[in-house]
Scaffold this motif. Structure first.
Motif, PDB file in Angstrom:
ATOM      1  N   ILE A  49      -2.779   3.078 -12.275  1.00  0.00           N
ATOM      2  CA  ILE A  49      -1.905   2.007 -11.550  1.00  0.00           C
ATOM      3  C   ILE A  49      -1.794   0.441 -12.932  1.00  0.00           C
ATOM      4  CG2 ILE A  49      -3.018   1.781  -8.871  1.00  0.00           C
ATOM      5  CD1 ILE A  49      -4.800   0.256  -9.420  1.00  0.00           C
ATOM      6  N   SER A  50      -1.229  -0.230 -12.638  1.00  0.00           N
ATOM      7  CA  SER A  50      -1.022  -1.440 -13.536  1.00  0.00           C
ATOM      8  C   SER A  50      -2.222  -2.830 -12.908  1.00  0.00           C
ATOM      9  CB  SER A  50       0.128  -2.652 -13.505  1.00  0.00           C
ATOM     10  OG  SER A  50       0.189  -2.897 -12.013  1.00  0.00           O
ATOM     11  N   ARG A  51      -2.682  -3.401 -14.054  1.00  0.00           N
ATOM     12  CA  ARG A  51      -3.659  -3.658 -14.619  1.00  0.00           C
ATOM     13  C   ARG A  51      -3.972  -5.070 -12.585  1.00  0.00           C
ATOM     14  NH1 ARG A  51      -4.299  -5.747 -20.556  1.00  0.00           N
ATOM     15  NH2 ARG A  51      -6.327  -7.169 -19.381  1.00  0.00           N
ATOM     16  N   THR A  52      -2.033  -5.848 -12.527  1.00  0.00           N
ATOM     17  CA  THR A  52      -1.932  -6.721 -11.397  1.00  0.00           C
ATOM     18  C   THR A  52      -3.023  -6.478 -10.561  1.00  0.00           C
ATOM     19  OG1 THR A  52       0.065  -7.408 -12.677  1.00  0.00           O
ATOM     20  CG2 THR A  52      -0.085  -7.961 -10.420  1.00  0.00           C
ATOM     21  N   PRO A  53      -2.619  -5.237  -9.594  1.00  0.00           N
ATOM     22  CA  PRO A  53      -3.383  -5.347  -8.112  1.00  0.00           C
ATOM     23  C   PRO A  53      -4.485  -5.447  -8.359  1.00  0.00           C
ATOM     24  CG  PRO A  53      -1.874  -3.098  -8.658  1.00  0.00           C
ATOM     25  CD  PRO A  53      -1.961  -4.327  -9.857  1.00  0.00           C
ATOM     26  N   VAL A  54      -5.197  -5.309  -9.686  1.00  0.00           N
ATOM     27  CA  VAL A  54      -6.928  -4.745  -9.819  1.00  0.00           C
ATOM     28  C   VAL A  54      -7.458  -5.891  -9.468  1.00  0.00           C
ATOM     29  CG1 VAL A  54      -8.421  -4.224 -11.243  1.00  0.00           C
ATOM     30  CG2 VAL A  54      -6.455  -2.590 -11.064  1.00  0.00           C
ATOM     31  N   ARG A  55      -6.389  -6.580 -10.727  1.00  0.00           N
ATOM     32  CA  ARG A  55      -6.693  -8.238 -10.717  1.00  0.00           C
ATOM     33  C   ARG A  55      -6.922  -9.274  -9.333  1.00  0.00           C
ATOM     34  NH1 ARG A  55      -3.458  -9.923 -15.915  1.00  0.00           N
ATOM     35  NH2 ARG A  55      -5.414  -8.809 -17.591  1.00  0.00           N
ATOM     36  N   GLU A  56      -5.790  -8.302  -8.259  1.00  0.00           N
ATOM     37  CA  GLU A  56      -5.516  -9.335  -6.960  1.00  0.00           C
ATOM     38  C   GLU A  56      -6.570  -8.531  -5.841  1.00  0.00           C
ATOM     39  OE1 GLU A  56      -0.572  -9.089  -6.752  1.00  0.00           O
ATOM     40  OE2 GLU A  56      -1.732  -6.712  -6.126  1.00  0.00           O
ATOM     41  N   ALA A  57      -7.024  -7.561  -6.075  1.00  0.00           N
ATOM     42  CA  ALA A  57      -8.448  -6.765  -5.451  1.00  0.00           C
ATOM     43  C   ALA A  57      -9.395  -7.471  -6.117  1.00  0.00           C
ATOM     44  CB  ALA A  57      -8.422  -5.183  -5.853  1.00  0.00           C
ATOM     45  N   PHE A  58      -9.937  -7.945  -7.653  1.00  0.00           N
ATOM     46  CA  PHE A  58     -10.746  -8.280  -7.594  1.00  0.00           C
ATOM     47  C   PHE A  58     -10.698  -9.976  -6.664  1.00  0.00           C
ATOM     48  CE2 PHE A  58     -11.171  -7.261 -12.612  1.00  0.00           C
ATOM     49  CZ  PHE A  58     -11.758  -6.292 -11.896  1.00  0.00           C
TER      50      PHE A  58
END
Length: 222
Positions: A49-58
């Protein structure tokens, strides 16, 4: 940061949910250890996946208390200590005791039979020394009572606290089976209280069912 390569990806959900669910699971079961640094690019690549949803998950994980972010510097899995045992168990014990008292008012005969069946599975897992299985069945028992109580505020706060308790159990007691016989007996007494419509006793036993393992776990950490 070691990323497992043999994990099963979750069902078709949003990228943010995918990242959140997987990271939460890795933190709880100790795959990502306390204090470990998290890199959004590495996680994004592992989950495709892209980094944006990872940051949102953070952001969601930080709200739950599983990670801590230092802007411009780093993101880490939060550390845990034996003092956390005394901070997490008491509020959950109170919430679960309230749920038991509320459930007593509305529980049906069929639901009582469900609890009996779950407790039988719990006993079997204990006898077979299946630690993780017994932990899952114990959660199933308590979650059914939360469902019966039908109070979303109790359920929501309980679910987050239960995740932190599961993390404590995984990290500190991994592959070790502690005695569950007292818990089994307490489950039986809770069921008996439901049958007799005795909400006060159900509440007292339920609170004891959480505070007793708190004391045991605190001693183990010595």
């Amino acid at each position: 940061m070691p990323i497992p390569i043999d994990f099963l990806p979750p069902a078709r959900i949003s990228a943010k949910e995918k990242a959140f669910n997987q990271l939460q699971r890795w933190i709880i079961d100790g795959t990502l250890m306390p204090g470990e640094k998290l890199y959004d690019a590495e996680i994004a690549e592992a989950l495709s996946i892209s980094r944006t949803p990872v940051r949102e998950a953070f952001q969601l994980l930080q709200i739950q208390g599983f990670i801590e972010t230092f802007p411009g510097r780093e993101t880490r899995v939060t550390t845990i200590s034996k003092k956390d045992v005394l901070k997490i168990y008491p509020p959950l014990a109170s919430l679960q005791a309230l749920a038991a008292e509320e459930a007593t008012k509305v529980i049906s005969i069929e639901q009582i039979e469900q609890l009996k069946e779950i407790n039988q599975k719990y006993e079997l897992s204990i006898n077979n020394q299946q630690f993780f299985r017994s932990m899952e069945i114990d959660e199933e028992f308590h979650n059914l009572i939360l469902d019966i109580a039908d109070n979303p505020y109790i359920s929501d706060f309980s679910s987050t606290l239960q995740l932190h308790i599961r993390r404590l159990k995984y990290i500190f007691l991994k592959q070790q089976l502690t005695s569950k016989n007292d818990s089994l007996k307490e489950h039986g007494l809770i069921i008996k209280s439901f049958t007799e419509r005795d909400g006060k006793t159900a509440s007292i036993i339920m609170k004891q069912n959480w505070l007793r393992p708190m004391e045991e776990l605190y001693k183990v950490l010595d």
